[in-house]
Structure formats: structure tokens, C-alpha cells
Design an enzyme around this catalytic site. Structure first.
Site, mmCIF file in Angstrom:
data_model
loop_
_atom_site.group_PDB
_atom_site.id
_atom_site.type_symbol
_atom_site.label_atom_id
_atom_site.label_comp_id
_atom_site.label_asym_id
_atom_site.label_seq_id
_atom_site.Cartn_x
_atom_site.Cartn_y
_atom_site.Cartn_z
ATOM 1 C CG HIS A 146 -0.307 3.431 5.151
ATOM 2 N ND1 HIS A 146 -0.017 4.758 4.559
ATOM 3 C CD2 HIS A 146 0.352 2.271 4.183
ATOM 4 C CE1 HIS A 146 0.851 4.316 3.257
ATOM 5 N NE2 HIS A 146 1.119 2.994 3.050
ATOM 6 C CB CYS A 147 -4.800 -0.109 3.019
ATOM 7 S SG CYS A 147 -5.262 -1.947 2.763
ATOM 8 N N PRO A 148 -1.216 -1.764 3.332
ATOM 9 C CG PRO A 148 -0.646 -3.974 4.469
ATOM 10 C CD PRO A 148 -1.706 -2.606 4.453
ATOM 11 C CG ASN A 151 2.025 1.750 -1.635
ATOM 12 O OD1 ASN A 151 2.483 1.537 -0.145
ATOM 13 N ND2 ASN A 151 3.058 2.414 -2.284
ATOM 14 C CG ASN A 152 -3.551 6.164 -1.042
ATOM 15 O OD1 ASN A 152 -3.273 6.733 -0.133
ATOM 16 N ND2 ASN A 152 -4.739 6.863 -2.214
#
Length: 358
Positions: A146-148, A151-152
Site C-alpha cells: 500500500h503506497c501512501p 493513496n492506493n
């Protein structure tokens, strides 16, 4: 009602906070565009700059707004299975139920203890390479992380976009650094007029060069993952089969590993459009014949030679032939060979995953 209302407010605040890193990147990119195009304004470079800029923004947009794919309904427990599972108190009895359900599904990976990978939150049997994201609160097919910054969740549906985002953002930063270098040198030798542009030239060079270093390391790491056919989660914890763990269980060779992410058609490789092979629920693996639960063909042939309809007991996603055909043949890069390959039936051999405890 009060606790429920407070939880809703908390979730709303969290959703807003999750967009802060994306907003930060958007502001940096917008400022870099202003500084380069309007302040630096090197006319001879503007055409190349805009091509890179458009591809970078396009890939970033696709990474952010492409919805992660979730397991098909065939992996979800039916109402009767849920009731049966809830009535059983012993873990071994529950595992027997799960094994019965998984018998007709392409599930070949296990937990470290050898149990069927089951998600209590989503009430489903996890397909191979699928993991539950604690942020999205969903099971994501071929979850990478999950990549901040987007945001996905980065997974099967948008991993190619994520790779292109890294590539074009690195190219964008390197291009700015290279074309801004001579003006940066003039800044320190007092060769620039004392205007507002001096500030933008200085910080444009610093920001682009610093982002280049971090992006280069991240892009290199994910290129290595693609060549090894691993996700970030699988690099941390190796996939588990019934016969044990193997970090190279999914690897089919560099070219096939690459095509599994970017597809067979070369013209789509640099473009942020979906061209990955497969459906995200099952994956070819070099270890499939070692699994004791692998169905044996009556003729003794390798299941890799079967059609997708024979191997899988559930409908595949409506993708193009070049997307849904899994990797069973020697890679070919010519259009004639590609057209011939489309007439062949591709096999959909199951793969192996790791268990995400998040």
C-alpha cells in the site's frame, strides 16, 4: 449511535489525511512545471519536457485512480459454508471445511503452518499472491504494497502503472537536473541576472536531483522484483507451498517475468494502459508439479498444456487474448509470431504466494 458517529468521523479524517502525500506530490509537480516552463523557459527543451511531463502525470493518475482488483466471487464462502464454519470450534475441523472448498479452486499456497489461507475479514479463501490490506480493508489480488504517495494499493491491476510512474518520474527529474545544470553553475558564479528566476533555478535543481536519487533506488529495486517475479511482500517473506517455501517459485525467466507485468505487445509497454497477462487469481509457477494437491492429468500430461477452461473452475476476466493468455510458450517479439500465439490456447497454471498477516 455516538460510538458509530465517532467512528465515521475518525474514518473521514483518516481518508483526508491519506490524501496529504498525494497533494504534496501534486504541488511539487505543479511548481516544477511553473519553474521550468515559465521561469527557466528553455525553448529548445520544451517539446521533450512536455512529452515526459504528460507521460509522468498520466502514469501517476492511473496508479492513483485504478481500483485494485479483489478476488472473484468463487473464492468467497457461501452462506451455508459460513454457517458450517462458524459451528466448528476446532481449528482442524475448520481446516477440513476450507480444504474441501479449496479443492475446486486454483489455490496452491499455504500459511507457514501449512493451513489454507483464509481471510476472516473478507470471509474468503485467498487466491495465490492475494493479501488483505489493513488500510483498504480489502483483499487485493497480487498485492505488492500500500503506497501512501498514491493513496492506493499497488497490485495486479495497477502494478504496471506504478512501474511506469517510477520510470517517468525518474526520467522527469533527470531531465530537469541535466538541463538546469548549466544555469545552476551560473548561479554560483554570478552569471545570472538578479531576478526571481534565480530562486526557482536553485531549488529546481536541488529538488530534482534529490528526488532522482530516491527514485533511482526505488525504481532499480522494483525492476529487480519484476525480473525475479516477486512482489514486495514476497521479497520480505517467501511464498509457501505444501512442500515448503521457495523465493523463486514464480520465476519463469526474465523475459517471461517481464511480459507477465507488461504484456506481449511491445507497443503497449511504455503506455499507461492495462496489458498485463492473466486475471490476477492464478499464476504460472515453475514449482506447480511439486505440489501434492496438483491435479494429475488422466493422460499423465502436464497441466500447463491444458486450456485455461480445463484447469480453472471459474470464469476468467474478460481481457484480450494477449492479456489473459498465461506464459507457457517461448517469448516472441515479432508481430507474426504474436499473431500466431493468439491462436493458441494459453494455460492458466496456479502460482504460489506468501501470507500477509496485516
Amino acid at each position: 449511535m455516538a460510538p458509530s458517529g465517532s467512528r465515521s468521523i475518525k474514518k473521514g479524517c483518516q481518508r483526508v489525511l491519506y490524501w496529504i502525500p498525494v497533494l504534496f506530490i501534486a504541488l511539487i509537480v505543479a511548481w516544477s512545471y511553473y519553474a521550468y516552463v515559465l521561469q527557466l523557459c528553455i525553448v529548445v527543451y520544451l517539446l521533450v519536457y512536455h512529452v515526459i511531463f504528460i507521460m509522468f502525470v498520466w502514469a501517476y493518475w492511473q496508479t492513483i485512480f485504478t481500483k485494485p482488483m479483489n478476488p472473484l466471487k468463487e473464492f468467497h464462502l457461501s452462506y451455508s459454508d459460513k454457517e458450517l464454519l462458524e459451528r466448528e470450534d476446532r481449528g482442524e475441523s475448520q481446516q477440513e471445511i476450507l480444504r474441501r472448498i479449496a479443492k475446486d479452486l486454483p489455490i496452491y499456497t499455504r500459511t507457514n503452518s501449512g493451513a489454507i489461507r483464509f481471510c476472516d475479514r473478507c470471509q474468503l479463501l485467498k487466491p495465490d499472491r492475494c493479501h488483505h490490506c489493513s488500510v483498504c480493508d480489502k483483499c487485493i489480488l497480487k498485492m505488492d504494497h500500500h503506497c501512501p504517495w498514491v493513496n492506493n494499493c499497488v497490485g495486479f491491476s495497477n502494478y504496471k502503472y506504478f512501474m511506469l510512474f517510477l520510470a517517468y518520474s525518474l526520467l522527469y527529474c533527470l531531465f530537469i537536473t541535466a538541463t538546469d545544470l548549466r544555469f545552476f553553475i551560473k548561479f554560483w558564479t554570478n552569471g545570472l541576472p538578479d531576478t526571481q528566476a534565480k530562486f526557482h533555478i536553485l531549488f529546481l535543481f536541488f529538488s530534482a536531483s534529490m528526488f532522482s536519487v530516491s527514485l533511482a533506488s526505488l525504481f532499480t529495486y522494483h525492476c529487480w522484483l519484476v525480473c525475479k517475479n516477486r512482489s514486495t511482500l514476497e521479497a520480505v517473506r517467501s511464498p509457501v507451498f505444501r512442500h515448503g517455501t521457495d523465493k523463486n517459485g514464480f520465476s519463469l525467466g526474465v523475459s517471461k517475468n517481464f511480459r507477465q507485468v507488461f504484456g506481449d505487445e511491445v507497443k503497449y509497454w511504455p503506455i499507461p494502459v492495462f496489458s498485463s497477462l492473466g486475471d490476477g487469481c492464478s499464476f504460472p509457477t515453475c514449482l506447480v508439479n511439486l505440489d501434492p494437491e496438483q491435479p494429475v492429468s488422466p493422460t499423465g500430461s502436464n497441466p500447463a498444456n491444458k486450456s485455461a477452461a480445463e484447469v480453472r473452475q471459474f470464469p476468467s476476466k474478460p481481457l484480450r487474448d494477449s492479456q489473459s493468455r498465461l506464459l507457457t510458450s517461448t517469448p516472441s517479439w515479432t508481430e507474426s509470431d504474436s499473431a500466431a500465439d493468439k491462436d493458441k490456447k494459453g494455460a492458466s497454471n496456479p502460482g504460489m504466494t506468501i501470507e500477509n498477516e496485516a
